[in-house]
Design a protein around this motif. Structure first.
Motif, PDB file in Angstrom:
ATOM      1  N   ALA A  61      91.494  16.844  27.974  1.00 29.35           N
ATOM      2  CA  ALA A  61      90.837  15.771  28.723  1.00 29.35           C
ATOM      3  C   ALA A  61      91.864  14.781  29.252  1.00 29.35           C
ATOM      4  O   ALA A  61      91.761  14.288  30.375  1.00 29.35           O
ATOM      5  CB  ALA A  61      89.810  15.068  27.836  1.00 29.35           C
ATOM      6  N   ALA A  65      92.561  14.097  33.275  1.00 32.56           N
ATOM      7  CA  ALA A  65      92.434  12.743  33.832  1.00 32.56           C
ATOM      8  C   ALA A  65      93.619  12.387  34.725  1.00 32.56           C
ATOM      9  O   ALA A  65      93.526  11.479  35.552  1.00 32.56           O
ATOM     10  CB  ALA A  65      92.301  11.725  32.700  1.00 32.56           C
ATOM     11  N   VAL A  75      88.348  12.408  36.698  1.00 32.14           N
ATOM     12  CA  VAL A  75      88.022  12.116  35.304  1.00 32.14           C
ATOM     13  C   VAL A  75      88.528  10.713  35.001  1.00 32.14           C
ATOM     14  O   VAL A  75      89.718  10.444  35.086  1.00 32.14           O
ATOM     15  CB  VAL A  75      88.672  13.148  34.353  1.00 32.14           C
ATOM     16  N   TYR A  76      87.608   9.801  34.675  1.00 29.86           N
ATOM     17  CA  TYR A  76      87.969   8.399  34.466  1.00 29.86           C
ATOM     18  C   TYR A  76      88.323   8.090  33.012  1.00 29.86           C
ATOM     19  O   TYR A  76      89.187   7.264  32.736  1.00 29.86           O
ATOM     20  CB  TYR A  76      86.815   7.493  34.857  1.00 29.86           C
ATOM     21  N   TRP A  78      87.502   9.365  28.534  1.00 30.81           N
ATOM     22  CA  TRP A  78      86.930  10.286  27.560  1.00 30.81           C
ATOM     23  C   TRP A  78      86.927   9.569  26.223  1.00 30.81           C
ATOM     24  O   TRP A  78      87.599   8.553  26.036  1.00 30.81           O
ATOM     25  CB  TRP A  78      87.747  11.578  27.462  1.00 30.81           C
ATOM     26  N   ILE A  87      82.950  12.856  28.203  1.00 32.49           N
ATOM     27  CA  ILE A  87      83.902  12.699  29.299  1.00 32.49           C
ATOM     28  C   ILE A  87      83.207  11.892  30.391  1.00 32.49           C
ATOM     29  O   ILE A  87      82.045  12.160  30.722  1.00 32.49           O
ATOM     30  CB  ILE A  87      84.333  14.054  29.874  1.00 32.49           C
ATOM     31  N   MET A  89      83.166  10.904  34.306  1.00 37.71           N
ATOM     32  CA  MET A  89      83.670  11.469  35.556  1.00 37.71           C
ATOM     33  C   MET A  89      83.084  10.738  36.757  1.00 37.71           C
ATOM     34  O   MET A  89      82.130   9.968  36.645  1.00 37.71           O
ATOM     35  CB  MET A  89      83.281  12.954  35.646  1.00 37.71           C
ATOM     36  N   ASP A 153      85.677  20.333  35.781  1.00 36.44           N
ATOM     37  CA  ASP A 153      86.009  20.873  34.451  1.00 36.44           C
ATOM     38  C   ASP A 153      87.424  21.402  34.321  1.00 36.44           C
ATOM     39  O   ASP A 153      87.672  22.397  33.635  1.00 36.44           O
ATOM     40  CB  ASP A 153      85.019  21.984  34.067  1.00 36.44           C
TER      41      ASP A 153
END
Length: 643
Positions: A61, A65, A75-76, A78, A87, A89, A153
């Protein structure tokens, strides 16, 4: 607590569920720190409870990101909340590619190339960060309203495959995995390219190349069988796109495109209408019995180019050759199977027949092109002027003819944009080279920006499409009705080029805050409970039941907009009792005294005749308002009457 009220990590307020997957559920949520809509993917319990998964999830993750690309879902954040991994997103409007293919069937070949090119853009960024996706499939590709895509993903598939279960999760999604992934071998960039080839195959034909009753049978076909050429499933797939797809799906990773950038350049050239130089895919056939034993032999590119599927045979070819090739492909023959006994003579005859056809074709071509038949190098005249190209080719001993000119954004008008045969390859001296000249860039067309404010997102997209514009939607909370456009990036009536992307903002409705219960709180406690998103005013009143300094009442309550002023009433305690002067009415008549005392706020009890003479009064002078005063009376006498 219901999902609609749950806050993850003290920050992400879950709104509603928008999707389910094999390893997670996805929710639309509000980031309460940055005040923006996000998508939160919550891992299923069977993954969250696995220690190996948890460790790899954290690593992957973090890596995902760090990927920045217009074709990768951002991806901001997690984290872990209790026993839940999640996660955060980028939240997107659109649909996944799998649903799109199911709804619309096979896509236009140029659209397939465009989608493939954009996926390559995403893979290129990831591969340069040494991240292999491992699960490229249409379900992980989001199609946005403007037609562009984003891949989801990244890195999560590797964490997923660390969680080995009995339901074959280790295989990933069997319809799209590469042969080496099925075998459990180390994976590189070419594994993602194989999966992308399967995705493009499905987009071009409307179906996956290999299917079966379970994941194991499908995975074995990925290893052992050659795909049916896409053009045999959908005749609308042209040879160039077919060669690109099948090169991506070569069983040997060394025979595929080696990088996402290499594949992207080829797809962009194809989408632009330029010739692409991709060899015919490898075809593996079993050797006939008695001819080299049970080994396999690979037909050369030149041989394969002569044996095309039925319906595409060129002049001078026989019907037998193409039918044989199509028949083997359509049966889904295992390319590594040995031939059945008794078929050796037939296969030998077919091979010999193919050689005769090839020899005849070469002889025919030599006589058709004329000249001495000596092979010479064709000059590369791409980007030459027409005059320069003719001089170079004629000096090398070739004839020149022209195909239909095409628009090209990169090659100046009047210059050569394509040639057949390609430059720096051999061709018979005296043969003809066909040139395609550029007409320069496609003329720019302009259009006016329509008014989409106040429209729904679907209405806005329809208006933009009608004006040959593309829309890019954003969501924000606003006073406007939820689901309607409240702002657009270009003003109504502004003249722009066709194809321009017009940003617009869709309201999710005004944000609201629940007013806390303030009754009984002190002034300081009420201020703390309201926080910094609500305003307040204070007033006071007497209360016989609420202690002094505590809240008696407040308004409004319930859900309000941020910044609303809450009017709070504080208690002053019980109202103080007033002192009143009660006159002495002794020797006066009760009928006169009683109403006088009652008008002053006293309670009056007459002990004796109601119209008698007052002989005594229980209290007089300064008394509390509401005090009971008893008047004792006696009947009137004649003397009293005379008085």
């Amino acid at each position: 607590m219901p999902d609609g009220q749950r806050v993850l990590g003290g920050r992400y307020l879950l709104k509603d569920k928008v999707g389910n997957g094999g390893m997670a559920s996805v929710y639309r949520a509000q980031d309460q720190v940055l005040d923006r809509t996000v998508a939160v993917k919550i891992m299923l319990p069977q993954y969250a409870g696995d220690a190996t998964f948890a460790a790899r999830f954290k690593q992957e993750a973090q890596a995902a990101a760090g990927l920045q690309s217009p074709y990768i879902v951002g991806v901001y954040d997690w984290g872990k909340d209790g026993d839940t991994y999640y996660i955060v997103m980028e939240y997107l409007r659109g649909t996944d590619l799998k649903s799109g293919v199911r709804s619309h069937g096979a896509l236009d070949p140029k659209k397939v190339a465009q989608i493939g090119s954009q996926i390559c853009g995403a893979l290129s960024v990831a591969h340069k960060h040494e991240i292999i996706h491992r699960d490229i499939k249409p379900q992980n590709i989001m199609v946005l309203p403007d037609g562009n895509i984003k891949v989801m993903d990244f890195g999560i598939a590797r964490a997923k495959n660390s969680h080995l279960t009995q339901d074959n999760n280790v295989l990933g999604t069997a319809h799209y995995v590469s042969p080496e992934q099925t075998r459990g071998q180390d994976l590189g960039a070419t594994s993602d390219i194989y999966s992308l080839g399967v995705v493009m195959y499905e987009c071009a034909t409307g179906r996956v190349p290999f299917d079966g009753d379970d994941a194991i049978s499908v995975a074995l076909k990925q290893v052992n069988e050659l795909p049916i050429p896409p053009s045999q499933v959908n005749p609308g797939v042209d040879p160039a796109l077919e060669r690109i797809i099948l090169k991506c799906m070569e069983k040997d990773p060394a025979n595929r495109f080696q990088t996402a950038d290499e594949l992207r350049q080829v797809l962009n050239a194809y989408a632009a209408g330029r010739a692409v130089d991709v060899a015919e895919p490898t075809r593996v056939i079993a050797a006939p019995m008695g001819v080299g034993g049970a080994e396999t032999r690979v037909m050369s590119d030149a041989t394969q180019a002569m044996v095309r599927p039925a319906g595409t045979a060129g002049p001078g070819s026989t019907a037998a050759g193409p039918r044989v090739a199509a028949s083997a492909s359509s049966r889904g023959q295992n390319s590594y199977d040995e031939p059945k006994k008794g078929n050796g003579a037939k296969i030998a005859a077919i091979v010999i027949g193919a050689i005769v056809v090839i020899a005849a074709a070469v002889f025919f071509a030599s006589n058709l092109f004329g000249g001495s038949g000596e092979m010479v190098i064709v000059p590369n005249v791409i980007d030459y002027t027409q005059e320069e190209a003719e001089d170079a080719l004629e000096n090398a001993g070739f004839n020149v003819e022209y195909g239909k000119a095409v628009n090209d954004d990169e090659v100046e008008e009047g210059r050569v944009v394509d040639q057949t045969p390609d430059g720096n390859k051999e061709a018979p001296e005296g043969s003809t080279v066909t040139l395609t000249l550029s007409k320069g860039p496609v003329p720019v067309k302009e259009t006016e920006v329509p008014n989409i404010t106040g429209k729904t997102a679907d209405e806005a997209e329809a208006l933009l499409t009608a004006a040959n514009l593309k829309g890019q939607a954003h969501e924000e909370s606003n006073e406007a009705e939820a689901g309607t456009v409240f702002k657009q990036g270009k003003n109504t009536g502004e003249v722009v080029e066709e194809g321009t992307v017009i940003e617009y903002w869709v309201s999710t409705g005004p944000d609201t805050i629940d007013v806390p219960n303030l009754t009984g709180k002190t002034k300081e406690q009420a201020i703390e409970a309201l926080g910094d998103k609500l305003s307040y005013t204070f007033s006071s009143d007497y209360s016989a039941t609420v202690p002094a300094g505590s809240v008696i009442s407040y308004e409004p309550g319930g859900s309000v907009k941020p910044g609303t002023t809450i009017k709070i009433v504080l208690s002053q305690g019980p109202e103080p009792v007033a002192k009143v002067n009660a006159p002495n009415f002794v020797n006066d008549s009760a009928s006169h005294a009683k109403p006088q005392l009652e008008s002053l706020g006293f309670k009056v009890v007459v002990n004796g005749p109601a119209d008698g003479i007052i002989v005594s009064q229980s209290a007089s002078g300064s008394l509390d308002k509401g005090t009971t005063i008893t008047l004792t009376t006696q009947a009137r006498t004649d003397a009293n009457t005379e008085d």
